[in-house]
Design a protein around this motif. Structure first.
Motif, PDB file in Angstrom:
ATOM      1  N   ALA A   1      -3.022 -13.677 -11.547  1.00 33.31           N
ATOM      2  CA  ALA A   1      -1.985 -14.611 -12.008  1.00 33.31           C
ATOM      3  C   ALA A   1      -0.656 -14.402 -11.289  1.00 33.31           C
ATOM      4  CB  ALA A   1      -1.781 -14.480 -13.512  1.00 33.31           C
ATOM      5  N   VAL A   2      -0.573 -13.351 -10.461  1.00 31.97           N
ATOM      6  CA  VAL A   2       0.666 -13.099  -9.708  1.00 31.97           C
ATOM      7  C   VAL A   2       0.606 -13.938  -8.429  1.00 31.97           C
ATOM      8  CG1 VAL A   2       2.134 -11.371  -8.616  1.00 31.97           C
ATOM      9  CG2 VAL A   2       0.815 -10.770 -10.649  1.00 31.97           C
ATOM     10  N   THR A   3       1.020 -15.179  -8.540  1.00 32.46           N
ATOM     11  CA  THR A   3       0.946 -16.106  -7.407  1.00 32.46           C
ATOM     12  C   THR A   3       2.244 -16.143  -6.607  1.00 32.46           C
ATOM     13  OG1 THR A   3       1.611 -17.913  -8.867  1.00 32.46           O
ATOM     14  CG2 THR A   3      -0.756 -17.570  -8.541  1.00 32.46           C
ATOM     15  N   GLN A   4       3.263 -15.434  -7.087  1.00 32.64           N
ATOM     16  CA  GLN A   4       4.527 -15.385  -6.353  1.00 32.64           C
ATOM     17  C   GLN A   4       4.334 -14.681  -5.008  1.00 32.64           C
ATOM     18  OE1 GLN A   4       3.952 -14.247  -9.470  1.00 32.64           O
ATOM     19  NE2 GLN A   4       5.759 -14.411 -10.790  1.00 32.64           N
ATOM     20  N   PRO A   5       5.165 -14.996  -4.014  1.00 28.98           N
ATOM     21  CA  PRO A   5       5.126 -14.220  -2.773  1.00 28.98           C
ATOM     22  C   PRO A   5       5.359 -12.737  -3.061  1.00 28.98           C
ATOM     23  CG  PRO A   5       6.489 -16.182  -2.509  1.00 28.98           C
ATOM     24  CD  PRO A   5       6.175 -16.077  -3.964  1.00 28.98           C
ATOM     25  N   ALA A   6       4.578 -11.893  -2.430  1.00 25.26           N
ATOM     26  CA  ALA A   6       4.683 -10.450  -2.663  1.00 25.26           C
ATOM     27  C   ALA A   6       4.609  -9.705  -1.334  1.00 25.26           C
ATOM     28  CB  ALA A   6       3.578  -9.971  -3.598  1.00 25.26           C
ATOM     29  N   LEU A   7       5.471  -8.714  -1.191  1.00 27.16           N
ATOM     30  CA  LEU A   7       5.447  -7.821  -0.037  1.00 27.16           C
ATOM     31  C   LEU A   7       4.982  -6.453  -0.527  1.00 27.16           C
ATOM     32  CD1 LEU A   7       6.173  -7.029   2.897  1.00 27.16           C
ATOM     33  CD2 LEU A   7       8.494  -6.537   2.077  1.00 27.16           C
ATOM     34  N   VAL A   8       3.844  -5.990  -0.014  1.00 22.35           N
ATOM     35  CA  VAL A   8       3.278  -4.697  -0.387  1.00 22.35           C
ATOM     36  C   VAL A   8       3.537  -3.724   0.755  1.00 22.35           C
ATOM     37  CG1 VAL A   8       1.197  -3.455  -1.041  1.00 22.35           C
ATOM     38  CG2 VAL A   8       1.503  -5.836  -1.762  1.00 22.35           C
ATOM     39  N   MET A   9       4.240  -2.627   0.451  1.00 31.18           N
ATOM     40  CA  MET A   9       4.640  -1.682   1.496  1.00 31.18           C
ATOM     41  C   MET A   9       4.055  -0.293   1.256  1.00 31.18           C
ATOM     42  SD  MET A   9       8.691  -2.672   1.824  1.00 31.18           S
ATOM     43  CE  MET A   9       8.924  -2.662   0.047  1.00 31.18           C
ATOM     44  N   ASP A  10       3.872   0.420   2.350  1.00 30.62           N
ATOM     45  CA  ASP A  10       3.530   1.835   2.288  1.00 30.62           C
ATOM     46  C   ASP A  10       4.254   2.562   3.401  1.00 30.62           C
ATOM     47  OD1 ASP A  10       1.991   1.547   4.703  1.00 30.62           O
ATOM     48  OD2 ASP A  10       0.273   0.922   3.513  1.00 30.62           O
ATOM     49  N   GLY A  11       4.151   3.887   3.394  1.00 31.63           N
ATOM     50  CA  GLY A  11       4.810   4.700   4.406  1.00 31.63           C
ATOM     51  C   GLY A  11       3.830   5.148   5.470  1.00 31.63           C
ATOM     52  N   GLY A  12       4.267   5.165   6.711  1.00 33.04           N
ATOM     53  CA  GLY A  12       3.405   5.548   7.817  1.00 33.04           C
ATOM     54  C   GLY A  12       2.938   6.989   7.770  1.00 33.04           C
ATOM     55  N   LYS A  13       3.652   7.854   7.021  1.00 30.53           N
ATOM     56  CA  LYS A  13       3.259   9.252   6.886  1.00 30.53           C
ATOM     57  C   LYS A  13       2.611   9.552   5.539  1.00 30.53           C
ATOM     58  CE  LYS A  13       6.401  11.454  10.203  1.00 30.53           C
ATOM     59  NZ  LYS A  13       7.423  12.511  10.399  1.00 30.53           N
ATOM     60  N   SER A  14       2.352   8.518   4.751  1.00 32.81           N
ATOM     61  CA  SER A  14       1.686   8.718   3.467  1.00 32.81           C
ATOM     62  C   SER A  14       0.198   8.988   3.679  1.00 32.81           C
ATOM     63  CB  SER A  14       1.882   7.482   2.582  1.00 32.81           C
ATOM     64  OG  SER A  14       3.231   7.380   2.160  1.00 32.81           O
ATOM     65  N   PRO A  15      -0.467   9.590   2.685  1.00 33.45           N
ATOM     66  CA  PRO A  15      -1.898   9.890   2.822  1.00 33.45           C
ATOM     67  C   PRO A  15      -2.730   8.629   3.008  1.00 33.45           C
ATOM     68  CG  PRO A  15      -0.937  11.047   0.939  1.00 33.45           C
ATOM     69  CD  PRO A  15       0.093  10.083   1.411  1.00 33.45           C
ATOM     70  N   GLU A  16      -3.883   8.797   3.612  1.00 32.45           N
ATOM     71  CA  GLU A  16      -4.745   7.651   3.895  1.00 32.45           C
ATOM     72  C   GLU A  16      -5.157   6.920   2.623  1.00 32.45           C
ATOM     73  OE1 GLU A  16      -6.749   4.637   5.397  1.00 32.45           O
ATOM     74  OE2 GLU A  16      -5.431   5.991   6.517  1.00 32.45           O
ATOM     75  N   TYR A  17      -5.420   7.672   1.530  1.00 33.43           N
ATOM     76  CA  TYR A  17      -5.835   6.995   0.299  1.00 33.43           C
ATOM     77  C   TYR A  17      -4.751   6.049  -0.198  1.00 33.43           C
ATOM     78  CZ  TYR A  17      -2.890   9.784  -2.860  1.00 33.43           C
ATOM     79  OH  TYR A  17      -1.808  10.347  -3.508  1.00 33.43           O
ATOM     80  N   MET A  18      -3.484   6.452  -0.036  1.00 35.89           N
ATOM     81  CA  MET A  18      -2.375   5.605  -0.489  1.00 35.89           C
ATOM     82  C   MET A  18      -2.231   4.385   0.406  1.00 35.89           C
ATOM     83  SD  MET A  18       0.061   5.261  -2.761  1.00 35.89           S
ATOM     84  CE  MET A  18       0.591   6.844  -3.454  1.00 35.89           C
TER      85      MET A  18
END
Length: 266
Positions: free
Chosen positions: A208-225
């Motif tokens: 139901a979250v149809t709004q535009p969304a930007l999902v971010m992560d860090g380049g040095k974060s663990p692979e699972y994240m």
């Protein structure tokens, strides 16, 4: 200057407003609040472009904590803040705050028009160690026994903080601040739901979250994240994924400000 809004169940939710421009609400992760955590620096960096709302999630800082807890009550806290901000807002959620932002955005007529999310804590495959099956019940028991230091230690162990780091932290002033909000850690687990148990995201949890969304992560974060953030962007109906080079879960405000300013100005 600190102000308050009243949530649907009568709980007073404390907030601070800085800057000018379109309203943007920042949603903290576990154990963080206005006077302890990363959001104050982020708000300062965004205040030239946005009216930024920082608030204390219930049970933290100057906000109340009416029992019994429910995820819907936390979403209602944000709805009260959205109303105070004019009824339509941008929203940014970090860590467990990303899950709370999603839970709020999916509610009918939420007023959230655009979302940014940083590293929702999730383990969706076998690249990370899943949470113990009894994590929430053990945490509840420790909270009920008022064993606040043990609650924090269990949380730190669960998120992978090295034992030596925990031992050092226990000797700092920060540990007292962590213990002060230890009783809210079960709230975060309930907001996150089953995201930490090594299962794929349910395709319909945030459909139901149809709004535009930007999902971010860090380049040095663990692979699972990093993998779980890519999958989150895939299950959200209208999302894009972006990696911030050199960042970890403890993301720097300086790395986020230009990205968020550009995204929310599109």
């Amino acid at each position: 200057m600190s102000s308050t809004v009243t949530s649907a169940d009568g709980t007073a939710i404390a907030y601070t407003k800085v800057g000018s421009g379109p309203p943007l609400i920042l949603v903290d992760g576990a154990m963080c609040y206005r006077d302890f955590g990363p959001m104050a620096d982020l708000a300062d960096g965004l205040a030239a472009r946005f009216t930024v709302y920082l608030y204390d999630r219930r049970g933290r800082g100057e906000s109340g904590d009416t029992a019994p807890y429910a995820v819907d009550r936390e979403a209602e806290d944000l709805e009260a803040l959205i109303a105070a901000a004019g009824g339509e807002v941008f929203m940014y959620g970090c860590s467990s705050g990303a899950a709370l932002a999603l839970e709020t955005a999916k509610r009918p007529g939420s007023g959230v028009t655009r979302l940014a999310l940083y590293e929702l804590p999730a383990i969706t495959d076998d690249t990370g160690k899943p949470w113990p099956a009894d994590l929430v019940s053990r945490t509840d028991e420790l909270v009920a026994a008022d064993r606040r230091s043990d609650v924090v230690k269990l949380f730190m162990k669960t998120v992978g903080t090295p034992s030596i780091v925990v031992a050092i932290m226990r000797r700092t002033k920060a540990w007292k601040k962590l213990m002060a909000v230890a009783h809210t850690i079960p709230y975060d687990y309930r907001v996150l739901g089953d995201t930490g148990y090594g299962k794929p995201f349910p395709a319909d949890r945030w459909s139901a979250v149809t709004q535009p969304a930007l999902v971010m992560d860090g380049g040095k974060s663990p692979e699972y994240m990093r993998g779980s953030q890519r999958r989150l962007a895939e299950v959200l109906p209208n999302a894009q994924h972006r990696t911030l080079p050199g960042q970890t879960h403890m993301v720097k405000a300086a790395a986020q400000v230009p990205v968020l300013a550009e995204y929310f100005s599109e």
